[in-house]
Each structure stands twice: as structure tokens, then as C-alpha cells.
Design a protein around this motif. Structure first.
Motif, PDB file in Angstrom:
ATOM      1  N   GLY A  15      20.933  19.233 -37.888  1.00 33.78           N
ATOM      2  CA  GLY A  15      19.914  20.246 -37.590  1.00 33.78           C
ATOM      3  C   GLY A  15      20.336  21.618 -38.087  1.00 33.78           C
ATOM      4  O   GLY A  15      19.544  22.331 -38.718  1.00 33.78           O
ATOM      5  N   LEU A  16      21.579  21.987 -37.821  1.00 33.14           N
ATOM      6  CA  LEU A  16      22.069  23.284 -38.291  1.00 33.14           C
ATOM      7  C   LEU A  16      22.161  23.325 -39.814  1.00 33.14           C
ATOM      8  O   LEU A  16      21.797  24.323 -40.442  1.00 33.14           O
ATOM      9  CB  LEU A  16      23.417  23.594 -37.652  1.00 33.14           C
ATOM     10  CG  LEU A  16      23.398  23.720 -36.125  1.00 33.14           C
ATOM     11  CD1 LEU A  16      24.793  23.989 -35.597  1.00 33.14           C
ATOM     12  CD2 LEU A  16      22.421  24.795 -35.675  1.00 33.14           C
ATOM     13  N   ALA A  17      22.616  22.233 -40.413  1.00 31.81           N
ATOM     14  CA  ALA A  17      22.670  22.165 -41.880  1.00 31.81           C
ATOM     15  C   ALA A  17      21.259  22.238 -42.469  1.00 31.81           C
ATOM     16  O   ALA A  17      21.045  22.893 -43.500  1.00 31.81           O
ATOM     17  CB  ALA A  17      23.375  20.885 -42.324  1.00 31.81           C
TER      18      ALA A  17
ATOM     19  N   ALA B 176      18.326  14.529 -43.885  1.00 28.47           N
ATOM     20  CA  ALA B 176      17.325  13.591 -43.355  1.00 28.47           C
ATOM     21  C   ALA B 176      17.999  12.480 -42.564  1.00 28.47           C
ATOM     22  O   ALA B 176      17.609  12.176 -41.436  1.00 28.47           O
ATOM     23  CB  ALA B 176      16.498  13.004 -44.506  1.00 28.47           C
ATOM     24  N   ALA B 177      19.008  11.889 -43.157  1.00 32.93           N
ATOM     25  CA  ALA B 177      19.711  10.797 -42.471  1.00 32.93           C
ATOM     26  C   ALA B 177      20.378  11.301 -41.202  1.00 32.93           C
ATOM     27  O   ALA B 177      20.329  10.645 -40.155  1.00 32.93           O
ATOM     28  CB  ALA B 177      20.742  10.176 -43.416  1.00 32.93           C
ATOM     29  N   GLY B 178      21.003  12.456 -41.285  1.00 37.89           N
ATOM     30  CA  GLY B 178      21.695  13.008 -40.115  1.00 37.89           C
ATOM     31  C   GLY B 178      20.771  13.341 -38.962  1.00 37.89           C
ATOM     32  O   GLY B 178      21.141  13.193 -37.793  1.00 37.89           O
ATOM     33  N   LEU B 179      19.569  13.783 -39.266  1.00 37.35           N
ATOM     34  CA  LEU B 179      18.605  14.123 -38.207  1.00 37.35           C
ATOM     35  C   LEU B 179      18.172  12.895 -37.412  1.00 37.35           C
ATOM     36  O   LEU B 179      17.785  13.014 -36.249  1.00 37.35           O
ATOM     37  CB  LEU B 179      17.365  14.790 -38.815  1.00 37.35           C
ATOM     38  CG  LEU B 179      17.540  16.221 -39.290  1.00 37.35           C
ATOM     39  CD1 LEU B 179      16.329  16.651 -40.120  1.00 37.35           C
ATOM     40  CD2 LEU B 179      17.766  17.174 -38.125  1.00 37.35           C
ATOM     41  N   LEU B 180      18.251  11.727 -38.015  1.00 33.93           N
ATOM     42  CA  LEU B 180      17.743  10.519 -37.358  1.00 33.93           C
ATOM     43  C   LEU B 180      18.700   9.911 -36.331  1.00 33.93           C
ATOM     44  O   LEU B 180      18.267   9.159 -35.469  1.00 33.93           O
ATOM     45  CB  LEU B 180      17.386   9.472 -38.422  1.00 33.93           C
ATOM     46  CG  LEU B 180      16.258   9.890 -39.355  1.00 33.93           C
ATOM     47  CD1 LEU B 180      16.058   8.832 -40.439  1.00 33.93           C
ATOM     48  CD2 LEU B 180      14.964  10.147 -38.596  1.00 33.93           C
ATOM     49  N   HIS B 181      19.976  10.248 -36.403  1.00 33.97           N
ATOM     50  CA  HIS B 181      20.954   9.654 -35.488  1.00 33.97           C
ATOM     51  C   HIS B 181      21.420  10.688 -34.465  1.00 33.97           C
ATOM     52  O   HIS B 181      21.764  11.805 -34.826  1.00 33.97           O
ATOM     53  CB  HIS B 181      22.151   9.107 -36.274  1.00 33.97           C
ATOM     54  CG  HIS B 181      22.996   8.195 -35.466  1.00 33.97           C
ATOM     55  ND1 HIS B 181      23.915   8.643 -34.563  1.00 33.97           N
ATOM     56  CD2 HIS B 181      23.029   6.845 -35.408  1.00 33.97           C
ATOM     57  CE1 HIS B 181      24.504   7.617 -33.978  1.00 33.97           C
ATOM     58  NE2 HIS B 181      23.970   6.506 -34.478  1.00 33.97           N
ATOM     59  N   PRO B 182      21.456  10.316 -33.175  1.00 38.42           N
ATOM     60  CA  PRO B 182      21.820  11.292 -32.146  1.00 38.42           C
ATOM     61  C   PRO B 182      23.226  11.889 -32.322  1.00 38.42           C
ATOM     62  O   PRO B 182      23.430  13.062 -31.995  1.00 38.42           O
ATOM     63  CB  PRO B 182      21.726  10.516 -30.823  1.00 38.42           C
ATOM     64  CG  PRO B 182      21.407   9.121 -31.161  1.00 38.42           C
ATOM     65  CD  PRO B 182      21.104   9.017 -32.617  1.00 38.42           C
ATOM     66  N   ARG B 183      24.165  11.124 -32.847  1.00 36.00           N
ATOM     67  CA  ARG B 183      25.531  11.641 -32.987  1.00 36.00           C
ATOM     68  C   ARG B 183      25.658  12.679 -34.092  1.00 36.00           C
ATOM     69  O   ARG B 183      26.574  13.497 -34.076  1.00 36.00           O
ATOM     70  CB  ARG B 183      26.508  10.494 -33.233  1.00 36.00           C
ATOM     71  CG  ARG B 183      26.649   9.612 -31.984  1.00 36.00           C
ATOM     72  CD  ARG B 183      27.616   8.509 -32.187  1.00 36.00           C
ATOM     73  NE  ARG B 183      28.970   9.073 -32.186  1.00 36.00           N
ATOM     74  CZ  ARG B 183      30.057   8.352 -32.357  1.00 36.00           C
ATOM     75  NH1 ARG B 183      29.958   7.056 -32.555  1.00 36.00           N
ATOM     76  NH2 ARG B 183      31.235   8.907 -32.342  1.00 36.00           N
ATOM     77  N   THR B 184      24.766  12.644 -35.060  1.00 38.92           N
ATOM     78  CA  THR B 184      24.833  13.591 -36.175  1.00 38.92           C
ATOM     79  C   THR B 184      23.689  14.603 -36.161  1.00 38.92           C
ATOM     80  O   THR B 184      23.669  15.512 -36.977  1.00 38.92           O
ATOM     81  CB  THR B 184      24.823  12.838 -37.523  1.00 38.92           C
ATOM     82  OG1 THR B 184      23.659  11.993 -37.577  1.00 38.92           O
ATOM     83  CG2 THR B 184      26.084  12.007 -37.689  1.00 38.92           C
TER      84      THR B 184
END
Length: 132
Positions: free
Chosen positions: A72-74, A59-67
Motif C-alpha cells: 500500500g505504501l509502495a 498489485a500482487a502485494g496488495l492482494l495478500h494480507p502479509r504484504t
């Protein structure tokens, strides 16, 4: 070699992040809900807790463009990984509904069935967030 650009944070990706965050927190606060979905060969509580942390991280990773790409793949992998548990939940709910007929068990079974096809658009959204 072409590189894939990170898609913008749009409503479907934000919604997926929200679902992951909510579900991840629920995994940690009420793990007993999810423990029956875990195969007996795995430690149920630990597996539920790890999957909850993974959902929150996605969830956190989806919100930031760098992650977003990696998240998304995870996220897609996580959704594919939990699909058998969701199918098991539906099968078990169907068995309970047959053993103890009633509005509550029938409604729960219907909800688990309705949830299954929703996995596919969530996986597609996760893959799109991953640049695929």
C-alpha cells in the motif's frame, strides 16, 4: 507503541490491484505508449519497464494480507511518482488537440484531464491499504 492493522481486502483495494496489474502488463507489452511521458534525462524504455514491474509487484502485494501494508505504501509512492507523467500526458494531448482539432484528439485530451483527479482517491486507497 501502537501497531496499525492491515485492512481487509475490499473492493477499492482489489480494484487498485486490478488497475496496477493491467497497467503494469500494458507497460511491458506496449512500452512505446508510455515512453513519451519519461523525462529525457532517463532511459525511456528501461524506466517504463521498471515501472511496469513495480506496478505488477504492487498489485500482487496488495492482494495478500502479509504484504498489503508495504504494498500500500509502495503503491502510494508509485502513484505520486507517476503523477508528473500523467500531467505531461494531458499537457501534450492539449497541445496536439489545438494543433490538429478533431473529435479524436479532443476526446483523448478530455480523457487525460478526467484521469488526473482519479489519482487522489487511488492514493488514498493505497495509503489505507498501507495502514495509514
Amino acid at each position: 507503541m501502537t501497531t496499525r492493522s492491515t485492512p481487509p481486502l475490499d473492493l477499492p483495494i482489489t480494484g487498485l490491484a486490478g488497475l496496477f496489474a493491467t497497467s503494469g502488463v500494458l507497460h511491458l507489452v506496449r512500452p512505446q505508449i508510455f515512453e513519451p511521458l519519461i523525462p529525457s534525462a532517463l532511459p525511456a524504455r528501461t524506466t517504463v519497464e521498471v515501472s511496469g514491474v513495480a506496478e505488477i509487484a504492487c498489485a500482487a502485494g496488495l492482494l495478500h494480507p502479509r504484504t498489503r501494508g508495504a504494498a500500500g505504501l509502495a503503491s502510494a509512492a508509485l502513484l505520486v511518482g507517476v503523477l508528473p507523467g500523467n500531467v505531461k500526458m494531458s499537457v501534450d494531448a492539449g497541445k496536439r488537440a489545438r494543433r490538429k482539432p478533431g473529435a479524436k484528439s479532443a476526446a483523448f485530451f478530455a480523457g487525460t484531464l478526467a484521469r488526473l483527479p482519479l489519482q487522489w482517491p487511488m492514493i488514498r486507497t493505497a495509503l489505507r491499504a498501507g495502514g495509514r
